[in-house]
Every structure is written in C-alpha cells, then in structure tokens.
Design an enzyme around this catalytic site. Structure first.
Site, PDB file in Angstrom:
ATOM      1  N   PHE A 154       7.070  -9.474 -29.132  1.00  0.00           N
ATOM      2  CA  PHE A 154       6.182  -8.348 -29.348  1.00  0.00           C
ATOM      3  C   PHE A 154       4.887  -8.604 -28.621  1.00  0.00           C
ATOM      4  O   PHE A 154       4.516  -9.753 -28.383  1.00  0.00           O
ATOM      5  CB  PHE A 154       5.910  -8.172 -30.851  1.00  0.00           C
ATOM      6  CG  PHE A 154       6.260  -6.810 -31.338  1.00  0.00           C
ATOM      7  CD1 PHE A 154       7.555  -6.490 -31.687  1.00  0.00           C
ATOM      8  CD2 PHE A 154       5.288  -5.823 -31.432  1.00  0.00           C
ATOM      9  CE1 PHE A 154       7.880  -5.221 -32.113  1.00  0.00           C
ATOM     10  CE2 PHE A 154       5.608  -4.559 -31.860  1.00  0.00           C
ATOM     11  CZ  PHE A 154       6.911  -4.246 -32.207  1.00  0.00           C
ATOM     12  N   HIS A 179      -1.949   3.504 -29.234  1.00  0.00           N
ATOM     13  CA  HIS A 179      -0.690   2.846 -28.877  1.00  0.00           C
ATOM     14  C   HIS A 179      -0.225   3.408 -27.548  1.00  0.00           C
ATOM     15  O   HIS A 179      -0.210   4.618 -27.351  1.00  0.00           O
ATOM     16  CB  HIS A 179       0.345   3.107 -29.964  1.00  0.00           C
ATOM     17  CG  HIS A 179       1.566   2.250 -29.849  1.00  0.00           C
ATOM     18  ND1 HIS A 179       2.451   2.365 -28.814  1.00  0.00           N
ATOM     19  CD2 HIS A 179       2.039   1.253 -30.642  1.00  0.00           C
ATOM     20  CE1 HIS A 179       3.421   1.475 -28.976  1.00  0.00           C
ATOM     21  NE2 HIS A 179       3.196   0.789 -30.082  1.00  0.00           N
TER      22      HIS A 179
HETATM   23  C1  LIG Z   1       4.751   5.096 -36.063  1.00  0.00           C
HETATM   24  C2  LIG Z   1       4.165   3.807 -36.543  1.00  0.00           C
HETATM   25  C3  LIG Z   1       4.802   2.603 -36.239  1.00  0.00           C
HETATM   26  C4  LIG Z   1       4.277   1.400 -36.680  1.00  0.00           C
HETATM   27  N1  LIG Z   1       4.946   0.259 -36.374  1.00  0.00           N
HETATM   28  C5  LIG Z   1       4.463  -0.919 -36.845  1.00  0.00           C
HETATM   29  C6  LIG Z   1       5.164  -2.122 -36.593  1.00  0.00           C
HETATM   30  O1  LIG Z   1       6.212  -2.143 -35.961  1.00  0.00           O
HETATM   31  N2  LIG Z   1       4.672  -3.260 -37.074  1.00  0.00           N
HETATM   32  C7  LIG Z   1       3.524  -3.289 -37.810  1.00  0.00           C
HETATM   33  O2  LIG Z   1       3.139  -4.359 -38.255  1.00  0.00           O
HETATM   34  N3  LIG Z   1       2.843  -2.159 -38.075  1.00  0.00           N
HETATM   35  C8  LIG Z   1       3.279  -0.977 -37.607  1.00  0.00           C
HETATM   36  N4  LIG Z   1       2.591   0.179 -37.878  1.00  0.00           N
HETATM   37  C9  LIG Z   1       1.422   0.139 -38.728  1.00  0.00           C
HETATM   38  C10 LIG Z   1       1.800   0.047 -40.171  1.00  0.00           C
HETATM   39  O3  LIG Z   1       3.008   0.703 -40.391  1.00  0.00           O
HETATM   40  C11 LIG Z   1       0.790   0.725 -41.087  1.00  0.00           C
HETATM   41  O4  LIG Z   1      -0.464   0.319 -40.768  1.00  0.00           O
HETATM   42  C12 LIG Z   1       1.052   0.310 -42.515  1.00  0.00           C
HETATM   43  O5  LIG Z   1       2.342   0.651 -42.856  1.00  0.00           O
HETATM   44  C13 LIG Z   1       0.088   0.966 -43.467  1.00  0.00           C
HETATM   45  O6  LIG Z   1       0.535   0.736 -44.798  1.00  0.00           O
HETATM   46  P1  LIG Z   1      -0.327   1.155 -46.018  1.00  0.00           P
HETATM   47  O7  LIG Z   1       0.409   0.693 -47.222  1.00  0.00           O
HETATM   48  O8  LIG Z   1      -1.694   0.664 -45.845  1.00  0.00           O
HETATM   49  O9  LIG Z   1      -0.403   2.729 -45.978  1.00  0.00           O
HETATM   50  P2  LIG Z   1       0.700   3.881 -46.013  1.00  0.00           P
HETATM   51  O10 LIG Z   1       2.073   3.375 -45.924  1.00  0.00           O
HETATM   52  O11 LIG Z   1       0.280   4.895 -45.055  1.00  0.00           O
HETATM   53  O12 LIG Z   1       0.569   4.441 -47.473  1.00  0.00           O
HETATM   54  C14 LIG Z   1      -0.520   5.189 -47.892  1.00  0.00           C
HETATM   55  C15 LIG Z   1      -0.271   5.584 -49.312  1.00  0.00           C
HETATM   56  O13 LIG Z   1      -1.442   6.092 -49.864  1.00  0.00           O
HETATM   57  C16 LIG Z   1      -1.192   7.268 -50.539  1.00  0.00           C
HETATM   58  N5  LIG Z   1      -2.420   8.046 -50.547  1.00  0.00           N
HETATM   59  C17 LIG Z   1      -3.207   8.366 -49.516  1.00  0.00           C
HETATM   60  N6  LIG Z   1      -4.240   9.089 -49.931  1.00  0.00           N
HETATM   61  C18 LIG Z   1      -4.110   9.229 -51.261  1.00  0.00           C
HETATM   62  C19 LIG Z   1      -4.863   9.884 -52.270  1.00  0.00           C
HETATM   63  N7  LIG Z   1      -5.960  10.556 -51.974  1.00  0.00           N
HETATM   64  N8  LIG Z   1      -4.411   9.834 -53.530  1.00  0.00           N
HETATM   65  C20 LIG Z   1      -3.275   9.186 -53.848  1.00  0.00           C
HETATM   66  N9  LIG Z   1      -2.547   8.554 -52.930  1.00  0.00           N
HETATM   67  C21 LIG Z   1      -2.958   8.570 -51.667  1.00  0.00           C
HETATM   68  C22 LIG Z   1      -0.049   7.893 -49.811  1.00  0.00           C
HETATM   69  O14 LIG Z   1       0.681   8.723 -50.647  1.00  0.00           O
HETATM   70  C23 LIG Z   1       0.760   6.674 -49.434  1.00  0.00           C
HETATM   71  O15 LIG Z   1       1.630   6.358 -50.491  1.00  0.00           O
HETATM   72  C24 LIG Z   1       3.094   1.391 -37.428  1.00  0.00           C
HETATM   73  C25 LIG Z   1       2.457   2.576 -37.739  1.00  0.00           C
HETATM   74  C26 LIG Z   1       2.974   3.783 -37.298  1.00  0.00           C
HETATM   75  C27 LIG Z   1       2.247   5.043 -37.604  1.00  0.00           C
END
Ligand SMILES: Cc1cc2nc3c(=O)[nH]c(=O)nc-3n(C[C@H](O)[C@H](O)[C@H](O)COP(=O)(O)OP(=O)(O)OC[C@H]3O[C@@H](n4cnc5c(N)ncnc54)[C@H](O)[C@@H]3O)c2cc1C
Ligand code: HEM
Ligand code: SF4
Ligand code: F3S
Ligand code: FES
Lengths: 606, 110, 251, 152
Positions: free
Chosen positions: A129, A261
């Site tokens: 990667f 990206h």
């Molecule tokens: C297309 C894509 C590919 C990626 N590929 C990779 C990869 O290969 N490797 C890597 O390491 N990272 C990757 N990333 C980055 C990584 O996936 C994300 O940064 C990470 O998953 C974020 O996780 P999180 O738990 O912080 O947020 P999220 O999974 O976005 O979850 C956010 C949560 O918060 C909740 N929420 C938001 N606002 C509120 C509110 N006001 N009230 C109640 N609930 C709320 C939502 O419902 C959701 O459940 C990628 C990102 C994208 C977009």
C-alpha cells in the site's frame, strides 16, 4: 431512571435515558469502543444510521499492521512510515502506539471472525500500500491485511456481529444534535468547571427528542467529506459530531488538512482503492506515460496520496490529461490477469463497469482526485480523551476515528492507517471510558437540557424562506472543490470565506418543505448543512493561516514546507457567534507543538 | 418466480382432482353401474378437455418437480436453474405434442 | 511501455445531453395518508445518472418531503433497496439509461416490511431475523495469534461474506411476503457465512435454528432473492447448501 | 409505531416459534422422495389409462376390475394413492401456512386437510383391498369377463 428500551422515561414530551457510557456513532470506531465498553458498563450506541450503513463499510484496501506474515517487517518501520507519510506533523508518541497496537488490533479482529484473505500456509495475507515501506523507505513492503477489496465492509460487519453477540444497546436513526455541558463546582473552592453530562438526540422515525445522561461520552461520528463536491464520502458524512464539539467552544485541530485520494472515478468521486496500485495498477497520462516515474522514482505509483494527487493535477494542468476535456488521467490495470483482478479487486472493477461503463480488463479507467479523509478533527490525547486546549482533558469525553485528531496522520494519512486508527483508538476510547465510569458520578443535566436543540429545530422547521437547502450546499461544495482542493492560494481560500459569509445569510432564509414529524429528512438536511458551513469555514480559515505546503495542504503561493514556522498543529476555537458574518470575528487560531520522539523532520522524498 | 407460481397452481389443481378421483373410484365398491355412470362422464368431450388439462398440469408439475429436486441435490443445480427451466418447458411441450393428438383422437374419434 | 488503449477519445462528449425521465413514485405520508398514492415527477437527467440521482433531484429541486434512505451512493452500505419497475434494486446502482425509457420509471418501497413513509420501511424485523441466527463467530479456543485457515477454506464462504444487509432479497421473496415469520434469505445467507467458516464451532446451533418451521425448509427455491441481490450473491445456492448441511447433520 | 394495516399482512416472528417435534425437514425430504417415485407411478398410471389402447374410452368397471385382479396393479395403485395424497396434502399444508395468516383459520384449514386426507386414505385403501370384481347381482355385461367362469 436507567432503562434499556428505546423509549426511556417520558417527561414533558421529552424522553430521558441514563447510561454509563454513551457512544455517538456506530461506524468502526464507535462499535469497536462498544465492544470494549458494553460487557463492563451500561452502554448505549446512538447512530444516525443503522450501524451497517456506516461509511467504514466503504473502505476497500486494507488495514496496516506489521505482522510480517509475508515479508520482513516491524512496527518501528511502520511508525516511521506513518510519521514520514504525515509529513512530520504526526505526534510520534501516538504513531508509535498505533503501529505497536496494530498487531493486536488485527489479531483481535481475526479472532472476532473477520475473514481475512490468507497466505498458502493459512496466515493473514498482506499486500502493498502507498507509503508503507521496509527499512525506512528502501522498498515497498506488504503490510496491509485485507479481505479482498472490502476490508472495511468486513470490519464493519464483524464489529456489528460482535455487538449483536454482546447484546449492545443500539439507538438507530437517532441524530445526536447537541452535547450537554453542565457547570459544576470545581476542585478549588469558588471555581466552576464545565463537564459533559449527556447528549441530545432527534429520533428520525418519530421526530421526538431524547436526552441521554451519561458519565462518559464517546464521539465516533466519522468524517465530513460532504463539504466538497467530488468526494468518496457518503451523503451522510456531514461532520455533525465535529460540528457539535465546535459549537460547544471546544477546539478543533489541524482542520486545514484534508486528504484528496488520487483515484476517484472521474466525475463521480467514487473511490478506486489504492489496493489497485498495491496490486500493480499504473497511473498514466494521455500520452500513455507512467508519469509517477518522473516524480517518485523509487516507489512510483505507491507514493503517498498527497503527492500522487498533486502530480495528477499537475499532469492535467500541463495538458496531459485524457478525455475530450483533458481533465482526468488513467488508472491502468489491463496488464493484470483477469483472474487476479477478479480475486483481489472485484468490487472496484465493478464500480468502473457500473458507473463509467468501462471494462477494466481491457481499458484504463478515468480517474481524478477525490476528497477522501479528514486528518483534522477533535483533538484528543493518546487515551482518546478530548482536549479543551493543548493539554487539558475534558473529563468523561472521548473521541475516536475519523472525527478525532490524535494526531497519528499528521498532514497526510497513509492508506490503511485509518481502519487501524479506528480499531486502536476506538478500543482505547472504550476501555478508558469504562475505567472512568467506574469511579465517576453522573453529572447533573443542565436545566432544560433539550432547549438548545428544540430551538434549532424550531428555527429550521419554520423555515418558510425562499432559499433551497440544496442550492446553498451545492454552491459551497463547488467552491470548495474549486478553491480548497489539491491546490490552494490565499486568493482562492479567501474566495470561499467570502462565499460562506454570503451563504450564511442565505441559510437564515431557507425553505423546509416537509413540516411533518416522522422521517423528516428534509429538516435534517438543513441541520446538516449548518454543520457543513461551520466546518468548511474552519477548514478554510485554518488553511489561510498556514502559509506553507505540507502533506495534504498545498499552497501554490507558499509551495515549500516551512518547519521553522509551521511545524505545529493548528488549534481553532469558536469564540463568538458562529453566525456572525466575518470568520475572524468568531474564530481564534492557536498552535500546539508536535510531539517528536525519534524522527526529526527530514525532507520527504520517495 | 413464475416456475414456482405454476408449480403451486398445478399442485393445488392436481390435489383437488385427486380428491375427486379417489371418491369416484371408490364407487366401484358401491356398484358397477354407479361407477360406470360417473366414468362415462369422463368420456364426454368437455371432460376430455379437462383430462387434457390434468395432463398438462401433471406434466408441468412433475417435470418442474424434478427440476426442483435437481436444484436441491445437485451441486451445480442452482447455477443452471434457468437453463433447466427452459428444458422443463421443452420437455413439457414435447410431452403434450405427443399426448394431445392421441388423447383427442380417443375422445372425439370413434 | 505503450498503452494502445489509451486513445479512447470517444467517451464523454463535451456537452453531455440530458433527457427527461418520468418517475412515478409511490408516496405515503403516515401523518396524512391512509393509503399510499402514486405521484409523477419529471426530471432532467444525464445518461450516467442513477435512480438515486433522480430521487435527489426531485427532493432537492421539486419536493423536499420526498423521503428515502441513502448513504454511500455506490452500492456498499445497503441503505437504498427499493422496488424499481417491479424489481428490487439499489437506487444508487441502477443507471437510468439501463431502464426501459419508453415507459415511466415506477419506484416504490420494498415489500413485506412495514411501510413507514414514502420509500422507507421499518427494518427492525429484518435485523431481528439476522440477529436470531447468531451471526458471529462461535469458537471456544482463544489463540494468541490468528486462527489458521487455508485459502480454500476461506474461499468456501467468500460469497456470503459480501452481504450488505440491504434486504433486497428478503423483501423480494414471495414466501416472506405472505409469511413474515420466515427467517428470510438474508438471515440464512449470514448463517451460511458462519456455518461454512472452518474456524467456527457453532454450526450445529445455527443449523438447529434454521431447521425450523420458519427456517430453510420454508424456501421454495423461487430464486427471486438471487435475482435481487445487488452483490451478486448466489443466495438460493447458499440456502440450498444450508439445507444439505442440516440433512447431513454437519457443514 | 408502524402502520400495521399497510402491507404488513402478518406479524413478525416473535419468541417461541419453536415448539414440538419438527417435521419440516422430513416433510421436505418426503416431498422430494415421493416426487421422484410419483413421476414413475403417475406416468405409468396415465399411460395405461389414457394413452394405451382405447384411451379414456376403455375405462369402465370391467377395466378396473381387470387391472385389480393383478396384484401388480393393486400395489401400484396403493402406492400411488398413499404417496400422492400425502404429497399433495403436505403441499397444501405449506400453502395454508403461507396464506392463512390468521391462526384460527389456519387451524381450521389444516384440520380439514388432515381429516379429508385420512378419510380418503382409508377409503381408498379399503376400496382397493376389499374390491370384489364380481359383485353378486350386478349385470354381467358390466363385469370383467373372468367373472363368468366363476359363475354357476
Ligand atoms: C471509499 C473509502 C475507502 C477507504 N478505504 C480505506 C482503506 O482501505 N483503509 C483505511 O485504513 N481507511 C480507508 N478509508 C478511511 C476509513 O474507512 C474511514 O476513515 C473510517 O472508516 C472512519 O470510521 P469512523 O468509525 O470514524 O466513522 P464512520 O464509519 O463514518 O461512522 C460514523 C458513524 O457516526 C454516525 N453519526 C454521524 N453523525 C451522527 C450524529 N449526528 N448522530 C448520531 N450518529 C452520527 C454514523 O451513523 C456512523 O455510524 C476509506 C474511506 C473511504 C470513504
Ligand atoms: C408427478 C410427480 C410429482 C413430482 C415430481 C412432484 C414434485 C413436487 C415437489 C418437489 C414439490 C416441492 C416443491 C417445493 O418444495 O418447492 C411439490 C410440491 C407440491 N406438490 Fe407435487 N409432485 C408430483 C406430483 C404431485 C401430485 C400428484 C400432487 C397432487 C396430489 C402434487 C401436489 C403438490 C402440491 C400441492 C405441492 C405444494 C406446492 C407448493 O408448496 O407450492 N404433486 N411437488
Ligand atoms: S444477500 Fe444480497 S440482497 Fe440479501 S441482504 Fe445481503 S446483499 Fe442484500
Ligand atoms: S426468494 Fe424466497 S423462496 Fe427461497 S429462493 Fe429465495 S428464499
Ligand atoms: S446508498 Fe449505499 S447502497 Fe445505495
């Protein structure tokens, strides 16, 4: 008053709940925290989406950990790569924790049931990667653990499955709109401190308000890519959590750093994972040239994202873009065996087929940089505790995942480090919250806790104005794409600031057509737009003050890195009425030193 | 979906025929006359067409039943379910082409 | 290295023509309506637009009260399963140009789950069925490193790991339409994912759960689920394999 | 919370759906096993009765009596009766489960199904085994030819 139902206790039309730990967000970070907290404390997870809809599920490529299953590797190299990838703005103590605990994080997931791809002898397989190297940059290394090109999907599913196993209490489709802070007598006599006492949520199905009192609150609300038009982020990633923290007067860190990206599907922003390049895909310009050879002779197409995105933009600017408008470049996997493509990159080839009608077996895929990841966010220490300034911890408040800024990603996150981040720091947040609630008492709720949210909703709901929510949002997003993307200048950035000023005025005059209570998504889009405006403003304001180029932040007017003046984190504080027109009137910027342990800043060359 | 709808309809139809058929056959225990009276009614052209319908139904139900069994027990069955449906229809057609003229001859002919 | 295929100047002409599509959407506002009603909308769309884009255009430009779920917009989160021209699909994965444009596009909520508003149904019964099959790894041993699994063993259940719990399958199943007690294909798919995972020790429990009046035997191999699945999972085959496993008494 | 009247013809599965012995698996296997055998039995039956010789025109009391004089056909028809009727009844039971959402209605339908099936099974079996090819006092021209031989 403690109860486990979704209804709580009804007083004056408002539902009251009480839980030791309340987790806001059911993405990877939130659910990882829940698995830690759930079995040991009365825990509730509040999420605006059903957990499995969270955008963690969109992550494709992999999760880094120096398992050394296929090639020699160790966590120290991983730390170095993370620091270098982040252009030395990384807090090195945090990066060390990230890299060290990565190994357990992956093993934990495997033990929970995650179906990683395997090596012939049955171990977790690893792939290359961008930015991950052996021996401090000598050669690319296979460090990313993966499950085909749906690693994030598998992580999200596995975590949800384990939440089901532990009977975690979910409040799905509840939008948290406010964090409650109560002034309580401080340690010293006569002083008061503000402590978090709960959150207020809006139940989408009924339009009712729920107040959750909690000893510990964990924010895991993900990113805010929707401030841009071209983005790999979901429609629902509107940065509500970060926005709530901001409006409470707590600081935000490094907001100017947003990752673009390199390989979003041209015109759509849908991501083609870096895993493609990890498996050998090549970027080419309209002349068919593998242009990354010129810019990063050692690791070529596996250079970190900020660098590649800029090189692509340069190619296009210099007229070597493809297509009728010469406005994209190509990702070429035609030299890979179809069987390999099918086995390792099935989803992303399908995206190209479905959305662009391009057959990746035979044709290169048009790609363009797409807004992807927020490096900045809610500042925390390595225990995932939220900070109210450079050092002071807000007791009982935690943040993890993309909404937080520890900062392990510095000015540019390495691919696969975010799935790692959410697991390592999600776990830490859950653990530390449990520790905290063992001794902590509930902080009394403020008087009339729902008043703030009710006022905001009432204000928006009565919106009988003439401005369409979608128009304001589109203008914001288009301007951000034009002016605050891969290349930035003082002029372009101030253009956005001025636009936001005008949009704020128009936002006061919006029209909300749906006046109902149930499933009123019209209302919510309006509320979300409010957060988008706030966050875009902080981002641009922070970016204007950083007069250098580093990682994801590239200033054409200051194209070099300036360690003498800017080897510091930016801390932004809301000091006045966020609606006041001029950003300078309500935003104060400060700095925070970068933690440097073993790796003094060096020039970043690949 | 449609194969299932047809299977179900034909199954029910056959079931009800079977109920009646057992009853009428039971008449052999009542008296030969009674049985023959009823059976004669099977030989009228209208009932002849009815019998044709019965064979149509059983034919489809049986062939499709075999298809279902193949789907259930043959490892690649689910993969070829559509193809097998086509085969069922073809065999069904052949069966009917074979049966219809002969039966109608019996019914309408001498 | 030459890349001969790069001269594809033909794609995406400079001015992309738009056309008007008519969507007929089954609306239902629980606060006003007693019965759902169909409503027509005309939208200007690009050939590359998805049904989700058209819905957004309606919501953002014509009628803000139109209500539907969506998040990722590229077919990985499972929010926006709906019935489009009588077939269950994800709105974000259905290109308008791939539909029959001589006719209007009919859009309605998926069937068999309680309708809440417009295109939104109550998903709780669906997730309840999912939870009921014990969809998590059951394994007593706690190794200090990863459990070993050969690539072949991993491949055995690969197909069913793709599920995004969108409910397109379950809500297209005629048995589920009439018998909401049926576990439904999605739950069985997720049970399959663990039953055939070599690391799992709880297969028997799940086989027992599914060897039920409302379990796998309810499936009439109608294949609607397989046709509906946006992830291309061979759902009926998975169900069939679970039936076989129950008959054998082991995976 | 939900609008139960609209498109929710049935209650979601609650706890306690699992009770009693579970014959679903065996029912399912039976449908398939009997199906395979039935193909042979039914087509044999249809062929002999409708296609061979005079076709449907040939069927009368004598025809039946002639057939059942041969133990082969007795066994054949008994098997056909049992397999087909139980197969059909079990199939009908499935259908009732699918469409009768009301518990009472379901019980009524299934009861009726059970009763009629049992009655017909017994009736049919009795008919086959107590069949008298040469009932006393029946007009000779209706009887199979071998009856004459036995007559005084
Ligand atoms: C297309 C894509 C590919 C990626 N590929 C990779 C990869 O290969 N490797 C890597 O390491 N990272 C990757 N990333 C980055 C990584 O996936 C994300 O940064 C990470 O998953 C974020 O996780 P999180 O738990 O912080 O947020 P999220 O999974 O976005 O979850 C956010 C949560 O918060 C909740 N929420 C938001 N606002 C509120 C509110 N006001 N009230 C109640 N609930 C709320 C939502 O419902 C959701 O459940 C990628 C990102 C994208 C977009
Ligand atoms: C000719 C040979 C036959 C074969 C191969 C056959 C096969 C089958 C099979 C495999 C099924 C199960 C379908 C499923 O589980 O989805 C079935 C169902 C059924 N069969 Fe038959 N069958 C035959 C004859 C009959 C007869 C003679 C009757 C009537 C008495 C009958 C009535 C039914 C009924 C009512 C169903 C239930 C249909 C449903 O649930 O949709 N079948 N058959
Ligand atoms: S099996 Fe397919 S259709 Fe069913 S829920 Fe999973 S992804 Fe959706
Ligand atoms: S649609 Fe239903 S009947 Fe079986 S094959 Fe699929 S579960
Ligand atoms: S919006 Fe995520 S699947 Fe369609």
């Amino acid at each position: 008053m403690t109860d486990d139902t979704t209804r709580g206790t009804l007083i004056d039309g408002i539902h009251y709940h009480q839980h030791d730990v309340v987790i806001v967000g059911a993405g990877g970070a939130g659910m990882r925290a829940a698995i830690e907290a759930g079995p040991h404390a009365n825990t509730a997870v509040i999420s605006k989406l059903y957990p499995t809809r969270s955008h963690t599920g969109a992550a494709q490529g992999g999760m880094a950990a120096a398992l050394a299953n296929v090639e020699e590797d160790n966590w120290e190299w991983h730390t170095f790569d993370t620091v270098k990838g982040g252009d030395y703005l990384v807090d090195q103590d945090a990066a060390e924790i990230l890299a060290k605990e990565a190994i357990d994080a992956v093993i934990d997931l495997e033990n929970m049931g995650l179906p990683f791809n395997r090596t012939p002898d049955g171990k977790i397989d690893q792939r290359r990667f961008g930015g991950h190297t052996a021996e401090h940059g000598k050669a690319p290394v296979r460090r990313a653990c993966y499950a085909a090109d749906r690693t994030g999907h598998m992580i999200l599913q596995t975590l949800y499955q384990n939440c089901v196993k532990h009977g975690i209490n979910f409040f799905n489709e509840f939008y948290v709109l406010d964090l409650l802070m109560t002034d309580v007598p401080g340690e010293k006599k006569g002083t008061t401190t503000r402590k978090p006492s709960g959150v207020v949520a809006y139940e989408l199905a009924t339009g009712e308000i729920h107040v959750f009192q909690a000893k510990a609150i964990i924010f895991a609300t993900g990113g805010y890519g929707k401030i841009f038009k071209t983005t790999s982020n979901a429609h629902t990633l509107t940065g509500d959590g970060v926005g709530i923290i901001w409006r409470k007067g707590l600081p935000l860190e490094d907001m100017e750093f947003f990752q673009f990206h390199p390989t979003g599907l041209a015109g759509l922003g849908i991501l083609l994972s870096e895993a493609a390049r990890g498996e050998g895909a090549i970027l080419r310009n309209s002349e068919g040239e593998r242009f990354m050879e010129r810019y990063a002779p050692t690791i070529k197409d596996l250079a970190p994202r900020d660098i590649i995105a800029r090189c692509m933009a340069t190619e296009i600017r210099e007229g070597r873009g493809g297509g009728p408008n010469k406005d994209y470049v190509f990702l070429d996997i035609t030299h890979l065996e179809p069987a390999v493509i099918d086995a390792k990159l099935p989803d992303i080839t399908e995206f190209a087929r479905t959305y662009l009608g391009v057959e990746p077996y035979y044709e290169p895929v048009p790609v363009l940089p797409t807004a992807h990841y927020a490096m900045g966010g809610i500042p925390t220490n390595v225990k995932a505790e939220v900070l109210s300034d450079n050092t002071t911890v807000v007791p009982g408040l935690y943040a993890a995942g993309e909404c937080a800024c520890v900062s392990v990603h510095g000015s540019n996150r390495l691919g696969t480090n975010s799935l790692l981040d959410i697991n390592v720091f999600g776990k830490r947040a859950g653990k530390n919250a449990v520790e905290y609630v063992k001794t902590a008492e509930f902080v009394p709720l403020p008087v009339d806790p729902a008043a703030g949210v009710l006022a905001v909703l009432a204000g928006v709901r009565k919106g009988n104005g003439t401005e369409r929510i979608s128009d304001i949002r589109r203008e914001l997003q288009e301007s951000m794409d034009r002016n605050a993307q891969v290349y930035r200048t003082e002029k372009s950035l101030s253009e956005v600031t001025e636009l936001i000023e005008r949009l704020r005025a128009r936002y006061k005059n919006i029209a909300v057509q749906d006046k109902g209570k149930r499933f009123n998504t019209d209302l919510l889009e309006a509320v979300e737009l409010g957060f988008l405006l706030d966050l875009a403003e902080v981002l641009v304001y922070s970016a204007r003050s950083r007069k250098e180029s580093r990682g994801g932040h590239f200033r054409e007017d200051f194209p070099t890195r300036d360690d003498a003046n800017y080897l510091v984190h930016t801390m932004a504080y809301l000091t006045g009425d966020p609606e006041s027109a001029d950003a300078g009137e309500h935003i104060r910027l400060d700095t925070k030193p970068v933690v440097i342990t073993n790796y003094p800043p060096m020039e970043r060359k690949y | 979906m449609w194969s299932w709808v047809l299977h179900r309809i034909t199954g029910v139809a056959i079931f009800f025929f079977l109920l009646v058929h057992i009853l009428d056959t039971a008449l052999v225990r009542v008296s030969p006359e009674a049985y023959n009276v009823v059976i004669d009614s099977y030989k009228t052209p209208i009932m002849g067409l009815g019998e044709l319908g019965l064979v149509v139904a059983i034919g489809f139900h049986a062939l499709n039943g075999l298809r279902i069994i193949l789907i259930d027990f043959w490892s690649v069955g689910p993969k070829y379910h559509k193809l097998m449906f086509v085969v069922v229809i073809l065999l069904w057609a052949i069966l009917l082409i074979g049966f219809t003229p002969r039966h109608l001859m019996h019914v309408f002919g001498g | 290295m030459s890349a001969p295929t790069l001269e594809r100047e033909s794609s995406a002409p400079e001015v992309i023509p738009t056309f008007t599509a008519t969507l007929i959407i089954r609306r239902f506002d629980p606060e006003v309506d007693t019965e759902p009603r169909w409503e027509d909308f005309d939208v200007e769309v690009y050939p590359t637009d998805r049904v989700l884009d058209a819905l957004h255009k309606i919501k953002w430009e014509q009628d803000g009260s139109l209500t539907f779920r969506r998040s990722c917009a590229h077919g990985v989160c499972g929010s926006d399963a709906m019935r489009i021209n009588g077939r269950n699909r994800l709105a974000c994965k259905t290109l308008i140009k791939d539909l029959d444009l001589s006719k209007p596009i009919y859009v309605e909520a998926i069937k068999g789950l309680p309708l809440e508003k417009d295109l939104i149904v109550n998903m709780d019964p669906f997730f309840k069925s999912f939870a009921d099959v014990q969809p998590f790894l059951i394994a007593a041993s706690k190794p200090d490193k990863e459990r070993r699994q050969s690539p072949a063993e991993r491949e055995r259940f690969d197909d069913t790991t793709k599920c995004i719990l969108c409910a397109a399958c379950t809500s297209s199943c005629p048995v589920f339409w009439t018998d909401g007690q049926y576990f439904g294909p999605a739950a069985i798919v997720n049970a399959h994912r663990f039953i055939f995972d070599s690391r799992d020790e709880g297969a028997q429990v799940r086989l027992d759960i599914l060897n039920d009046k409302e379990g796998v035997w309810r499936c009439r191999t109608t294949f609607n689920c397989t046709e509906a699945c946006p992830r291309g999972i061979q759902v009926t085959q998975a169900i069939s394999e679970v039936k076989q496993a129950i008959m054998r008494g082991k995976p | 919370m939900s609008t139960v009247n609209i498109e929710t013809p049935r209650a979601p599965r609650g706890a306690g759906t699992r009770r009693g012995v579970n014959l679903e698996k065996w029912g399912w296997i039976y449908m398939r096993a009997s199906g395979v055998v039935l193909v042979v039995l039914i087509f044999g039956h249809l062929f002999v009765n409708l296609v061979a010789g005079e076709g449907v025109k040939a069927i009368d009391f004598a025809f039946v009596a002639g057939k059942w004089a041969d133990p082969f056909w007795v066994v054949w028809d008994t098997a056909l009766l049992w397999l087909a009727l139980i197969h059909g009844a079990n199939g009908m039971r499935t259908i009732v489960n699918d469409y009768a959402s009301n518990a009472l209605l379901r019980t009524i339908f299934k009861g009726a199904l059970l009763v009629s099936t049992v009655v017909l099974l017994i009736l049919g079996t009795l008919v086959i085994y107590t069949f008298d090819p040469c009932p006393v006092g029946a007009p000779a021209d209706l009887l199979p030819s071998f009856c004459e031989a036995g007559r005084p």
